[in-house]
Design an enzyme around this catalytic site. Sequence first.
Site, PDB file in Angstrom:
ATOM      1  N   LYS A  59       0.401   3.476  -2.933  1.00  0.00           N
ATOM      2  CA  LYS A  59      -0.855   4.190  -3.230  1.00  0.00           C
ATOM      3  C   LYS A  59      -0.726   5.717  -3.318  1.00  0.00           C
ATOM      4  O   LYS A  59      -1.247   6.312  -4.273  1.00  0.00           O
ATOM      5  CB  LYS A  59      -1.929   3.796  -2.210  1.00  0.00           C
ATOM      6  CG  LYS A  59      -2.399   2.338  -2.336  1.00  0.00           C
ATOM      7  CD  LYS A  59      -3.253   1.950  -1.133  1.00  0.00           C
ATOM      8  CE  LYS A  59      -3.807   0.533  -1.233  1.00  0.00           C
ATOM      9  NZ  LYS A  59      -4.465   0.119   0.022  1.00  0.00           N
ATOM     10  N   TYR A 116      -4.200   3.550   7.673  1.00  0.00           N
ATOM     11  CA  TYR A 116      -5.518   2.904   7.735  1.00  0.00           C
ATOM     12  C   TYR A 116      -6.355   3.513   8.860  1.00  0.00           C
ATOM     13  O   TYR A 116      -6.306   4.717   9.082  1.00  0.00           O
ATOM     14  CB  TYR A 116      -5.377   1.381   7.891  1.00  0.00           C
ATOM     15  CG  TYR A 116      -4.296   0.770   7.042  1.00  0.00           C
ATOM     16  CD1 TYR A 116      -4.294   0.977   5.657  1.00  0.00           C
ATOM     17  CD2 TYR A 116      -3.275   0.013   7.588  1.00  0.00           C
ATOM     18  CE1 TYR A 116      -3.306   0.412   4.862  1.00  0.00           C
ATOM     19  CE2 TYR A 116      -2.283  -0.552   6.796  1.00  0.00           C
ATOM     20  CZ  TYR A 116      -2.309  -0.344   5.443  1.00  0.00           C
ATOM     21  OH  TYR A 116      -1.330  -0.890   4.663  1.00  0.00           O
ATOM     22  N   TYR A 121      -3.079  -2.909 -10.360  1.00  0.00           N
ATOM     23  CA  TYR A 121      -2.973  -2.588  -8.927  1.00  0.00           C
ATOM     24  C   TYR A 121      -2.208  -3.693  -8.184  1.00  0.00           C
ATOM     25  O   TYR A 121      -1.360  -3.414  -7.329  1.00  0.00           O
ATOM     26  CB  TYR A 121      -4.377  -2.401  -8.331  1.00  0.00           C
ATOM     27  CG  TYR A 121      -4.393  -2.447  -6.823  1.00  0.00           C
ATOM     28  CD1 TYR A 121      -4.054  -1.327  -6.061  1.00  0.00           C
ATOM     29  CD2 TYR A 121      -4.726  -3.624  -6.146  1.00  0.00           C
ATOM     30  CE1 TYR A 121      -4.050  -1.383  -4.680  1.00  0.00           C
ATOM     31  CE2 TYR A 121      -4.724  -3.690  -4.770  1.00  0.00           C
ATOM     32  CZ  TYR A 121      -4.378  -2.569  -4.034  1.00  0.00           C
ATOM     33  OH  TYR A 121      -4.358  -2.630  -2.661  1.00  0.00           O
ATOM     34  N   SER A 137       0.798  -1.242   0.000  1.00  0.00           N
ATOM     35  CA  SER A 137       0.000   0.000   0.000  1.00  0.00           C
ATOM     36  C   SER A 137       0.825   1.284   0.000  1.00  0.00           C
ATOM     37  O   SER A 137       0.267   2.361  -0.207  1.00  0.00           O
ATOM     38  CB  SER A 137      -0.910   0.030   1.223  1.00  0.00           C
ATOM     39  OG  SER A 137      -2.003  -0.818   1.031  1.00  0.00           O
ATOM     40  N   VAL A 177       1.335  -3.676   3.950  1.00  0.00           N
ATOM     41  CA  VAL A 177       1.316  -4.960   4.664  1.00  0.00           C
ATOM     42  C   VAL A 177       2.581  -5.797   4.443  1.00  0.00           C
ATOM     43  O   VAL A 177       2.748  -6.827   5.070  1.00  0.00           O
ATOM     44  CB  VAL A 177       0.061  -5.812   4.340  1.00  0.00           C
ATOM     45  CG1 VAL A 177      -1.191  -5.206   4.938  1.00  0.00           C
ATOM     46  CG2 VAL A 177      -0.093  -6.056   2.853  1.00  0.00           C
TER      47      VAL A 177
HETATM   48  N1  GLN Z   1      -1.909  -5.549  -1.930  1.00  0.00           N
HETATM   49  C1  GLN Z   1      -2.526  -5.383  -0.652  1.00  0.00           C
HETATM   50  C2  GLN Z   1      -4.037  -5.540  -0.775  1.00  0.00           C
HETATM   51  O1  GLN Z   1      -4.591  -5.120  -1.755  1.00  0.00           O
HETATM   52  C3  GLN Z   1      -2.191  -4.026  -0.123  1.00  0.00           C
HETATM   53  C4  GLN Z   1      -2.795  -3.774   1.210  1.00  0.00           C
HETATM   54  C5  GLN Z   1      -1.935  -3.020   2.148  1.00  0.00           C
HETATM   55  O2  GLN Z   1      -0.730  -2.923   2.064  1.00  0.00           O
HETATM   56  N2  GLN Z   1      -2.604  -2.532   3.160  1.00  0.00           N
HETATM   57  O3  GLN Z   1      -4.666  -6.098   0.064  1.00  0.00           O
END
Ligand code: GLN
Length: 355
Positions: A99, A278, A226, A96, A296
């Site tokens: 993003k 988050y 993505y 993430s 993550v």
């Molecule tokens: N690729 C992970 C997902 O789509 C990214 C989520 C994350 O890092 N919070 O679930």
Amino acid sequence: MAVAVLAAAGASAQAPAQPTTRPRPPPAAGLPTDAELQSAMQRAYTANKGVTEGKNADYIPALAKVDPNLFGIAILTVDGRVFSIGDTGQAFSIQSISKPFVAAKLMSEMGIQQVEEKLGVNATGEAFNSIEAIERNKEAKDPPTGNPLVNAGAIAAVGNLKAANADARWSSVLDTLGAFAGRNLVMDQEIYKSEAATNTRNRSIADLLKAYEVIPGNPAEALDVYTRQCSVAVNVKDLAMMGATLATGGVNPLTGKRVVSPDVAERTLALMMTAGLYEDSGAWAFEVGVPAKSGVGGGIVAVVPGKYAVAAFSPRLDEAGNSVRAQKAIDSIVGELGGSVFRVAQRPSPGPTRR
Ligand code: GLN
């Protein structure tokens, strides 16, 4: 445990710069000195090396296999000084953390206001892959995606990039991440395959967003790009460089290239402050006070605008999906250096104002 201090002068973006003994000019006014940065980093590393709380993400099977003991920290200042400690060359998936950088690309292409109107900029208060948040926003006539830093907004961001086909869409994303990192990045195939084989929830999100007309083209294409984006391999120095490019207002401090405008950099940092960790973003803003983004894979990058970026990596996550040791290390460094953006520097009292 080696602490590397790398000089910006003469550094190539591809290969890490070599340690140098050449005298360097003192840091610009207001920036922490080498000694301050190094001792804050060393302290954060030593104090948190033994922390074993949390656990690897396992909903993406390949992430469960990453060595949980890995721990690295890197700091990159806006004047190009690099400091790092621990497992600093270790590659891990960006997840993430990609993003905000893709959101910055979309803001550059589509316009800042258009992204606000189409994808939203408010915190959802929910987990990053919440479907309930999409429905609630839709009900409230807000953009169903929430913001570009939750999965819904991030998948939609990819789907809204200008691209004639899937290859062009992927190149746009990969080139964007590379421009921020100051080097060409590549995808980790194993992570990609593992996530692509198991991302049923993200598939539902992409289809729902198609139904709500937020993704103009093929939702499966947006989701695949993505998923590739999340599988891009980086190390902590790359992340620090990406963050430092936002800390300068959009110019990569080592390549000297402008990646995004100061306006886009500013809004990207605002998104990170609102939604970077988050549902724990409020607590992070309150406790640490700097824009940051977690993934993550175990990485977090935090930005002290105008000064430096600090990135840390350690795979064990808390309940929200944020790396436990990376949070602690960054909190310690930013706290020690007084980096909270909400903190006003205290000047000696000028005495009562006379008219
Ligand atoms: N690729 C992970 C997902 O789509 C990214 C989520 C994350 O890092 N919070 O679930």
